[in-house]
Design a protein around this motif. Sequence first.
Motif, mmCIF file in Angstrom:
data_model
loop_
_atom_site.group_PDB
_atom_site.id
_atom_site.type_symbol
_atom_site.label_atom_id
_atom_site.label_comp_id
_atom_site.label_asym_id
_atom_site.label_seq_id
_atom_site.Cartn_x
_atom_site.Cartn_y
_atom_site.Cartn_z
ATOM 1 N N LEU A 15 0.707 -1.159 0.258
ATOM 2 C CA LEU A 15 -0.054 -0.089 -0.234
ATOM 3 C C LEU A 15 0.933 1.327 0.042
ATOM 4 O O LEU A 15 2.059 1.017 0.611
ATOM 5 N N GLY A 16 0.528 2.375 -0.410
ATOM 6 C CA GLY A 16 1.049 3.859 -0.201
ATOM 7 C C GLY A 16 0.655 4.724 0.334
ATOM 8 O O GLY A 16 -0.455 4.576 0.843
ATOM 9 N N ALA A 17 2.130 5.205 1.390
ATOM 10 C CA ALA A 17 1.161 5.557 2.770
ATOM 11 C C ALA A 17 2.189 7.432 2.188
ATOM 12 O O ALA A 17 3.095 6.925 2.069
ATOM 13 N N CYS A 18 1.515 8.060 3.190
ATOM 14 C CA CYS A 18 1.394 9.118 2.593
ATOM 15 C C CYS A 18 1.696 10.330 3.775
ATOM 16 O O CYS A 18 0.081 10.318 4.272
ATOM 17 N N VAL A 19 2.289 10.650 4.823
ATOM 18 C CA VAL A 19 1.981 11.231 5.718
ATOM 19 C C VAL A 19 2.018 12.773 5.078
ATOM 20 O O VAL A 19 2.386 13.693 4.440
#
Length: 76
Positions: A15-19
């Motif tokens: 999964l892609g995750a971005c803060v």
Amino acid sequence: MYAAYLSLTLHLYGLGACVIQRSVIWNKKLEKIKKFYDIDDDEQIICMIGVGNVDGEIDVPISHRIDIDEFYKYIK
């Protein structure tokens, strides 16, 4: 630290995750989020993370370690 490891773990599972940087100044958009998620007045959003499917391959930054002898010198 928790957000960083959560982001890395999400990437591990594909999964892609971005803060997401949150505005320091409270605005109407954040007020809507607060009401939608029933966040109490004495609580504060400190971190938001966007999560989604990764489209193909992605580039990620990497830090190469410098040998300690290149920047450290012991002086007696």
